[in-house]
Design a protein around this motif. Structure first.
Motif: not given
Length: 524
Positions: A148-163, A269-272, A277-280, A284-288
């Protein structure tokens, strides 16, 4: 019929390409060429991922703007693809304005339908991987590992996707669509990753921390983080939302989507690609039936260890192409690994594949076959009236190689496809040894048999040049020039049948196709 749409993971422009990049692009190029020769129209897309915090930091370190920095790195990739004869139809660069417009339109759609929300978060952040970590990422000792390299503790606001809203759908989709991931056993790892409580996905970074990205259209205090940027290239450059955002010069999306093959490494492959990707797309309304298929390749290791800059075992494909020729390197990369599995890069195996298989096997066969025909018949071929069991056996090998080749190539077993074609090379070399044309030439009574032997060798070689054309396009074109046979425009594998060379066909002068290299190991 829908065009065969093949694409690769776009390369992150924070460092020049290595052998793994070369393998992935050559694999895609081979399949694109194969499908075209197999009668399919093809759209082949590849490109570069140019945004992100690591790029921004690397550019600052060398005193360049991020755009100048990625442009310089991108030149290494495009130059190598040109050298290796990787011929793509579309080029995806995430800094392209066409891409940015699609990303922002997608984000706006998801925002408008309630799939994105903003919240504060406190957690540990990996600077190297550009992501927040969870307790699952800790090692047995409770600490975050070196990966993971350098790991720092952060507190911030962000946007989230309802995965999390779509995880159950994805589980069902994977279980009901065994062809979603190749090889199929990779799906197990995806299903395992989906166990436990689903987490939503952070998709932004505050502009105070990251400026080198695409601004969120509904909140420009944030830029989009990698997922909705890099992954979106597969559809943004395939014409998705083109009319809506005013993009031109792209394919008609409904004509080519979904992708028949998105070629990726097993590490992404996991998770990207198998989760995000398929959940995105689903959100967006893509059918199976419009979820793309994933082709997952393994790693090239060195003595069992993954290639890494930190260990100094990264292999430079540009140097190898200079030493072994681009086609020699393409052949090795396709022959020495089974798609979907790992392989060990071997200097000794690379030298052997070039000197023994290409120079000593195929190249020598072509050279001596044409030489004998020039010496004994002034290069003019005559099928002759003689036929015997040896001739028939070679014709049978040629005929049997085609269906085996097609089956393996269609199933992504490129190495086995090459092996099927190589049976002709092996048989033809044995055919020379058993028929002894140099002895037949001394006996006028054997003239008809000599004619048939020389013809059979040239005809068999012509078939080889067609089968191996997707793997070694330049070398096989040179071989056909020496045989004196131009592959007709639109020629397909189904057109392969005995008798491509007519009576009276004139062979050209032989030139060594793969000159033997007097080296023991490459300078990588």
């Amino acid at each position: 019929m829908k065009p065969y749409y093949i694409t690769t993971a776009i390369d992150y422009t924070n460092a020049p390409p290595h052998i793994g990049h070369a393998y992935e692009k050559v694999l895609a190029d081979v399949m694109a060429r194969f499908q075209r020769r197999n009668g399919r129209e093809v759209y082949f897309l590849t490109g570069v991922d140019q945004h992100g915090q690591k790029v921004q930091k690397s550019a600052d370190k060398v005193g360049l703007s991020p755009q100048e920095f990625v442009d310089g790195i991108t030149q290494h990739f495009t130059a190598l693809w040109d050298k290796l004869n990787v011929r793509f139809d579309g080029w995806a660069a995430t800094t392209d304005v066409k891409h940015k417009k699609v990303v922002q339109a997608m984000l706006q759609k998801l925002h408008d339908c309630g799939q994105l929300y903003k919240k504060g978060h406190t957690g540990f952040y990996s600077v190297r991987q550009e992501q927040f970590l969870t307790d699952k990422d800790r090692g047995p000792d409770g600490n975050f590992g070196e990966e993971w390299g350098e790991v720092v503790e952060l507190e911030e606001e962000n946007w989230y996707f309802r995965l999390s809203d779509h995880v159950e759908w994805l589980k069902g989709y994977i279980q009901s669509h065994p062809d979603f991931i190749f090889p199929a056993h990779r799906a197990t790892a995806v299903l395992n990753a989906l166990e436990g409580e689903a987490q939503d996905l952070c998709i932004s970074r505050p502009i105070e921390r990251l400026t080198w990205g695409i601004p969120l259209p509904f909140d420009e205090r944030f830029v989009n983080y990698v997922w909705f940027d890099a992954l979106t290239n597969y559809i943004s450059f395939a014409g998705y939302l083109a009319d809506e955002v005013g993009n031109t010069g792209l394919p008609k999306f409904e004509d080519i989507w979904p992708a028949d093959a998105e070629i990726i490494g097993k590490d992404i492959l996991v998770p990207a690609h198998a989760v995000y990707w398929p959940i995105m797309l689903h959100a967006l309304g893509f059918p199976d039936e419009h979820i793309p298929k994933l082709v997952v390749h393994g790693w090239w290791n060195v003595k069992g260890a993954k290639m890494s800059k930190s260990t100094g075992n990264v292999i430079n494909p540009d140097t190898l192409a200079d030493t072994f020729t681009p086609d020699g390197l393409r052949y090795y990369l396709m022959r020495d690994i089974a798609t979907g599995y790992d392989s060990d890069f071997s200097d000794e195996r690379l030298v052997m594949s070039y000197n023994k298989e290409l120079a000593g096997g195929l190249g020598n066969l072509l050279n001596r076959s044409i030489n004998m025909a020039q010496k004994y018949r002034a290069g003019i071929l005559t099928p002759g009236t003689h036929d015997d069991a040896e001739n028939a056996a070679l014709r049978q090998t040629v005929a049997e190689s085609l269906p085996a080749y097609l089956e393996n190539m269609n199933g992504w077993a490129i190495h086995d496809g090459i092996a099927a074609a190589w049976k002709i090379v092996t048989h033809a070399n044995a055919f020379v040894d058993s028929t002894k044309p140099f002895s037949l030439a001394k006996d006028p009574a054997q003239a008809a048999r000599l004619d048939s032997v020389l013809y059979h060798l040239a005809e068999a070689l012509t078939h080889v040049t067609v089968l191996l054309d997707p793997i070694m396009p330049t070398a096989m074109k040179v071989a056909r020039e020496q045989i004196g046979w131009d592959m007709p425009t639109g020629f397909q594998f189904k057109d392969l049948s005995w008798g491509l060379l007519q009576a009276g066909h004139q062979l050209s002068a032989p030139v060594p196709l793969f000159p033997r290299l007097e080296i023991e190991a490459p300078a990588a």
